[in-house]
Design a protein around this motif. Structure first.
Motif, PDB file in Angstrom:
ATOM      1  N   LEU A 175       0.796  -1.223   0.000  1.00 39.52           N
ATOM      2  CA  LEU A 175       0.000   0.000   0.000  1.00 39.52           C
ATOM      3  C   LEU A 175       0.832   1.279   0.000  1.00 39.52           C
ATOM      4  O   LEU A 175       0.434   2.282  -0.604  1.00 39.52           O
ATOM      5  N   VAL A 176       1.990   1.274   0.665  1.00 45.25           N
ATOM      6  CA  VAL A 176       2.770   2.509   0.760  1.00 45.25           C
ATOM      7  C   VAL A 176       4.241   2.298   0.411  1.00 45.25           C
ATOM      8  O   VAL A 176       5.042   3.227   0.526  1.00 45.25           O
ATOM      9  N   GLY A 177       4.614   1.085  -0.010  1.00 47.11           N
ATOM     10  CA  GLY A 177       5.983   0.823  -0.410  1.00 47.11           C
ATOM     11  C   GLY A 177       6.226   1.210  -1.856  1.00 47.11           C
ATOM     12  O   GLY A 177       5.324   1.675  -2.564  1.00 47.11           O
ATOM     13  N   PRO A 178       7.448   1.025  -2.325  1.00 47.07           N
ATOM     14  CA  PRO A 178       7.758   1.316  -3.735  1.00 47.07           C
ATOM     15  C   PRO A 178       6.885   0.471  -4.672  1.00 47.07           C
ATOM     16  O   PRO A 178       6.618  -0.694  -4.395  1.00 47.07           O
ATOM     17  N   ASP A 179       6.426   1.079  -5.759  1.00 45.70           N
ATOM     18  CA  ASP A 179       5.594   0.383  -6.750  1.00 45.70           C
ATOM     19  C   ASP A 179       4.352  -0.231  -6.112  1.00 45.70           C
ATOM     20  O   ASP A 179       3.979  -1.366  -6.392  1.00 45.70           O
ATOM     21  N   ASN A 180       3.703   0.537  -5.243  1.00 47.47           N
ATOM     22  CA  ASN A 180       2.533   0.014  -4.531  1.00 47.47           C
ATOM     23  C   ASN A 180       1.357  -0.232  -5.483  1.00 47.47           C
ATOM     24  O   ASN A 180       1.323   0.284  -6.599  1.00 47.47           O
ATOM     25  N   VAL A 181       0.411  -1.046  -5.026  1.00 44.85           N
ATOM     26  CA  VAL A 181      -0.709  -1.457  -5.875  1.00 44.85           C
ATOM     27  C   VAL A 181      -1.701  -0.325  -6.132  1.00 44.85           C
ATOM     28  O   VAL A 181      -2.547  -0.433  -7.023  1.00 44.85           O
ATOM     29  N   LEU A 182      -1.629   0.746  -5.358  1.00 40.25           N
ATOM     30  CA  LEU A 182      -2.544   1.863  -5.569  1.00 40.25           C
ATOM     31  C   LEU A 182      -2.148   2.700  -6.787  1.00 40.25           C
ATOM     32  O   LEU A 182      -2.953   3.489  -7.278  1.00 40.25           O
ATOM     33  N   ASN A 183      -0.920   2.541  -7.259  1.00 35.61           N
ATOM     34  CA  ASN A 183      -0.440   3.302  -8.423  1.00 35.61           C
ATOM     35  C   ASN A 183      -0.667   4.802  -8.257  1.00 35.61           C
ATOM     36  O   ASN A 183      -1.015   5.493  -9.216  1.00 35.61           O
ATOM     37  N   ASN A 184      -0.465   5.289  -7.025  1.00 38.62           N
ATOM     38  CA  ASN A 184      -0.783   6.695  -6.767  1.00 38.62           C
ATOM     39  C   ASN A 184       0.439   7.608  -6.754  1.00 38.62           C
ATOM     40  O   ASN A 184       0.335   8.789  -6.409  1.00 38.62           O
ATOM     41  N   GLY A 185       1.601   7.079  -7.120  1.00 36.63           N
ATOM     42  CA  GLY A 185       2.782   7.919  -7.222  1.00 36.63           C
ATOM     43  C   GLY A 185       3.447   8.250  -5.904  1.00 36.63           C
ATOM     44  O   GLY A 185       4.366   9.077  -5.863  1.00 36.63           O
TER      45      GLY A 185
END
Length: 504
Positions: free
Chosen positions: A418-428
């Motif tokens: 959720l908040v790591g690099p390349d997270n699944v949220l794709n939110n930058g």
């Protein structure tokens, strides 16, 4: 409403043959039959029954045990090499052997295809896979004590290389796996499962009763099916207003209620040009305006629990970081935050959401966020779940509502994805502080010693606010009086145990 729910005739199958299946009604959407193409709870609920992973979880267990593997373990103290030995005699449902090569193929293709809706982020730490006969060796980029748990999830589903292409998703409407069930037939809104006679693994005796899963678009449709007597089990689908009125002591149903660790968030898109929420002050203002208690009460009838941190209650390491930073809904404080950052009010942004109860939630959030003219929110509804995922992955909303089910029972499942690099949220979003803390937690085999770092992560999330935690679910599984095992459909391990369902 509760009286309406318990009425209705006994469920009967639509088709004959093989005894009456236990019929499950759910609004948990199935997005793709190929494990490389889905990373959502609806799809993974099916995967844990028709596919097999090297490891799996027993109910309530914090660590996985062998399934397709005979044994697994790290071969080095640096937690960089993990090796598994396959069971002898495993076969896919088409009769072909399950080999080390098939396991390697299954992992390689997830990373090669890298589908935007697939589980690639969960396997981001995988450097390479080797297969020599029945021995499979994983080489990791950095130390990762949670790797055994990750390969016990739907991302570890083993597929047959002869029918699952290495560089694209399988498009036929079939499943070739080695799990405890096989798909005997299916249509757009129905899947029939039968025990897999070839299965060998952790489930004692293989699969259980025949199962029929009926997929519905809306919770109201699940409720109507229950009242009509066409389903035996209502799982993740009944409306909140109905759940709030259920009587646990009713002789007309069996009700299992547990504190789920599925969490829901308002996520912020930092990639979208012109989004006022790209400024951290605006994101903090959003966090300062959300009234979780009112949201849980008015929209969900107390069938959910307010959530004040990234990691939900019931997961080791949970804190109350957002309550500590934003103890109450405070529109005046939110206005001061925007003023101090030079952001004119009302700051305008779009909020993506789905239909049904999610639309009611979005409307209530709109009301809260527009208090004292701090924000002006434009709601954008997308009823179709796969399309909704694609839209927020493309960055079409300034902010969006989304849920997250744990992949395995460890706080890691709420941090890296959720908040790591390349997270699944794709939110930058990216944060060196959070990334460093995540790596430190992954290096620790004694998970009790990771708590300080997980609290660091949660405080950093409350400060930078890439998302705002809203609430976490309670798990409700409603079955007919003669159906047992409903409590095993959701036990916090990420495994949906359909084989535990039985006629009493």
């Amino acid at each position: 409403m509760a009286l309406l729910l318990v009425s209705g005739c006994r469920s009967v199958p639509d088709e004959g043959g093989g005894g009456a299946p236990i019929v499950i009604g759910t609004a948990n959407v199935l997005t793709h039959l190929d494990p490389a193409g889905a990373y959502d709870s609806g799809s993974w609920a099916l995967y844990s029954n028709v596919y097999q992973s090297l490891l799996t979880f027993e109910p309530g267990a914090p660590a996985p045990r062998p399934d397709a593997a005979e044994k697994c373990g790290f071969t080095d103290s640096g937690l960089l090499t993990y090796r598994c030995l396959l069971r002898d005699g495993l076969e896919f449902s088409n009769g072909k052997r399950v080999t080390g090569t098939a396991v390697k193929h299954s992992f390689d293709r997830i990373l090669r295809i890298n589908d935007p809706l697939g589980p690639g982020p969960l396997l981001a730490n995988l450097e390479s896979v080797e297969a020599h006969g029945s021995v499979v060796t994983f080489h990791l980029k950095t130390a990762d004590a949670t790797w055994p748990s990750k390969i016990a999830t739907g991302a570890g589903s083993i597929v047959d290389p002869s029918v699952y292409p290495s560089d694209e998703l399988r498009t036929v409407r079939e499943v070739t796996g080695s799990g405890p069930y096989v798909i005997s037939s299916r249509s757009e809104d129905r899947i029939d499962l039968e025990p897999n006679p070839r299965y060998q693994g952790a489930v004692p005796g293989g699969g259980g009763a025949p199962i029929r899963i009926r997929y519905y678009q809306e919770a109201q449709e699940v409720e109507a099916a229950w009242r009509a007597g066409t389903v035996d089990v209502a799982y993740r689908g009944l409306p909140s207003a109905t759940l709030a009125k259920l009587d646990e002591n009713s002789p007309d149903l069996r009700l299992s209620i547990g504190q789920s660790t599925e969490a829901h968030y308002l996520a912020v898109n930092l990639r979208r040009k012109g989004n006022p929420l790209a400024d951290v002050a605006a994101r903090r203002a959003v966090a300062a305006l959300v009234d979780r208690g009112h949201l849980a009460g008015t929209v969900y009838g107390r069938t959910v629990t307010p959530l004040y941190s990234l990691i939900p209650q019931g997961i080791t390491g949970h804190s109350t970081a957002f309550f500590d930073a934003y103890p109450e809904a405070d529109p005046r404080y939110a206005r001061r935050l925007l003023a101090s950052a030079g952001i004119p009010t009302p700051a305008r942004f779009t909020l993506g959401h789905q239909s049904g109860t999610a639309a009611l939630e979005a409307k209530e959030l709109e009301r809260q966020l527009e208090a004292l003219g701090v924000f002006e929110v434009t709601l954008v509804e997308e009823p179709d779940w796969p399309t909704y995922q694609k839209r927020y992955a493309r960055g079409e909303f300034d902010a969006f509502l989304t849920g997250w089910s744990p992949d395995f029972p460890d706080p890691e499942t709420f941090t890296q994805p959720l908040v790591g690099p390349d997270n699944v949220l794709n939110n930058g979003f990216s944060s060196p502080e959070i990334s460093t803390a995540i790596r430190k937690t992954q290096q620790q085999t004694d998970r009790a010693l990771t708590m300080d770092q997980f609290r660091v992560i949660q405080r950093a999330v409350a400060t930078s606010v890439p998302l705002v935690p809203l609430w976490q679910k309670k798990d409700y599984v409603v079955t007919r009086p003669d159906v047992g095992g409903g409590q095993y459909l959701a036990d916090g391990t990420g495994i949906c145990r359909l084989w535990e369902l039985s006629r009493l």
